[in-house]
Design a protein around this motif. Sequence first.
Motif, PDB file in Angstrom:
ATOM      1  N   GLU A  39       0.814  -1.280   0.043  1.00 40.64           N
ATOM      2  CA  GLU A  39      -0.121  -0.071   0.029  1.00 40.64           C
ATOM      3  C   GLU A  39       0.822   1.379  -0.049  1.00 40.64           C
ATOM      4  O   GLU A  39       2.054   1.459   0.630  1.00 40.64           O
ATOM      5  N   ASP A  41       0.137   5.808  -0.455  1.00 35.96           N
ATOM      6  CA  ASP A  41      -0.675   6.888  -0.749  1.00 35.96           C
ATOM      7  C   ASP A  41      -2.112   6.615  -0.992  1.00 35.96           C
ATOM      8  O   ASP A  41      -2.919   7.229  -2.209  1.00 35.96           O
ATOM      9  N   GLY A  42      -2.665   5.715  -0.077  1.00 37.61           N
ATOM     10  CA  GLY A  42      -4.065   5.243  -0.203  1.00 37.61           C
ATOM     11  C   GLY A  42      -4.532   4.439  -1.356  1.00 37.61           C
ATOM     12  O   GLY A  42      -5.663   4.152  -1.445  1.00 37.61           O
ATOM     13  N   VAL A  43      -3.304   3.758  -2.008  1.00 33.26           N
ATOM     14  CA  VAL A  43      -3.773   2.903  -2.826  1.00 33.26           C
ATOM     15  C   VAL A  43      -3.020   1.306  -2.399  1.00 33.26           C
ATOM     16  O   VAL A  43      -1.815   1.329  -2.011  1.00 33.26           O
ATOM     17  N   ARG A  44      -3.961   0.299  -2.852  1.00 32.97           N
ATOM     18  CA  ARG A  44      -3.445  -0.878  -2.433  1.00 32.97           C
ATOM     19  C   ARG A  44      -3.240  -1.554  -3.730  1.00 32.97           C
ATOM     20  O   ARG A  44      -3.780  -1.677  -4.980  1.00 32.97           O
ATOM     21  N   TYR A  45      -2.028  -2.343  -3.699  1.00 34.24           N
ATOM     22  CA  TYR A  45      -1.291  -2.921  -4.901  1.00 34.24           C
ATOM     23  C   TYR A  45      -1.316  -4.556  -4.846  1.00 34.24           C
ATOM     24  O   TYR A  45      -1.060  -5.157  -4.018  1.00 34.24           O
ATOM     25  N   ALA A  56      -4.301  -2.699  -8.899  1.00 33.96           N
ATOM     26  CA  ALA A  56      -4.483  -1.372  -7.888  1.00 33.96           C
ATOM     27  C   ALA A  56      -5.734  -1.200  -7.562  1.00 33.96           C
ATOM     28  O   ALA A  56      -6.594  -1.245  -8.484  1.00 33.96           O
ATOM     29  N   ARG A  58      -7.692   2.049  -5.337  1.00 31.37           N
ATOM     30  CA  ARG A  58      -7.607   3.101  -4.550  1.00 31.37           C
ATOM     31  C   ARG A  58      -8.738   2.775  -3.357  1.00 31.37           C
ATOM     32  O   ARG A  58      -9.939   2.426  -3.349  1.00 31.37           O
ATOM     33  N   ARG A  60     -10.269   4.157  -1.312  1.00 27.71           N
ATOM     34  CA  ARG A  60     -11.526   5.025  -0.710  1.00 27.71           C
ATOM     35  C   ARG A  60     -12.484   5.082  -1.875  1.00 27.71           C
ATOM     36  O   ARG A  60     -13.479   5.417  -1.793  1.00 27.71           O
ATOM     37  N   LYS A  61     -12.079   4.521  -3.053  1.00 29.21           N
ATOM     38  CA  LYS A  61     -12.743   4.388  -4.432  1.00 29.21           C
ATOM     39  C   LYS A  61     -12.669   2.797  -4.960  1.00 29.21           C
ATOM     40  O   LYS A  61     -12.087   2.503  -5.830  1.00 29.21           O
ATOM     41  N   TRP A  64     -13.377   2.000  -8.804  1.00 22.44           N
ATOM     42  CA  TRP A  64     -12.660   2.881  -9.810  1.00 22.44           C
ATOM     43  C   TRP A  64     -11.582   2.101 -10.341  1.00 22.44           C
ATOM     44  O   TRP A  64     -10.852   1.665  -9.466  1.00 22.44           O
ATOM     45  N   GLU A  66      -8.320   2.158 -11.081  1.00 25.24           N
ATOM     46  CA  GLU A  66      -7.083   3.117 -10.429  1.00 25.24           C
ATOM     47  C   GLU A  66      -6.093   3.443 -11.807  1.00 25.24           C
ATOM     48  O   GLU A  66      -5.648   4.659 -12.078  1.00 25.24           O
TER      49      GLU A  66
END
Length: 271
Positions: A39, A41-45, A56, A58, A60-61, A64, A66
């Motif tokens: 993870e 900057d708010g993105v899980r990979y 990836a 995001r 909080r989204k 979406w 990403e």
Amino acid sequence: MLIKRKSIEKEESSRPASKAGKAAPAARKPKYAPVTLSEQDGVRYLHFGTEWVQGAMRIRKPDWPELEYAQQMMAWMLWNGQPRRIAQLGLGTAALTKFCYKQFPQADVTAIELNPSVIAVCESMFKLPPNDERLHVLEMDALDFVNDKANHGALDALQVDLYDATARGPVLDTPEFYQACNACLADDGIMTVNLFGDHPSYAKNIKAMKFAFEQLICLPQVHDGNVVAIAFKRARAIDPDALKERAAQIVAETKLPAKAWAKAVQQALQK
């Protein structure tokens, strides 16, 4: 960063035929690279045991797409705003599957993934909804799916993202495979495929798709090296004004960068 998105395909082991009087050895189980996460900057990979990114989300989204290449895989929306059946070969982080499931409530959405660990991690860490009457995540080989005559003529959109753990090019890349993909599409069906533009596999896949499909358009290579190819079951005249209007509608409805897709399509047609 070179991004390798794919479902993990099994390593086929070819064993010699058994000799007379000796039992054939048991087939080895498929081997998969380890599924790992990171993870930032708010993105899980999603990774497969290396630093290379496979997909990836995001946090909080979660619905979406990403990554830029994943957004481009939705470019078939320029010609079809109301698909009835969509399929994804290679689950990754389920970015395309989740987006399609949410964006098209009237559509049947199917995702094919060979590695059960990828499915499990998508359910636990990437917010993949459970299967229901219109969402079907299936643990199976993509080649079996496209060769199944029950799927022929059924799909409005087919999204293909199949790589092995080392990103040596798409695992399935023959003219016969792409012919089977073509067979799965309805009359006006469209396929999008994730390729690596700077990889030796690129030319091979383009040649195979041109053999299997009447019309092929490639979007520009993104900064990670990915090139999304758009293949049409049957050739169509493309109206620039209609394309521009449809792109604006997609932007308004989804915030996907469809205007850039439309511009790229027009530029490709002028070459």
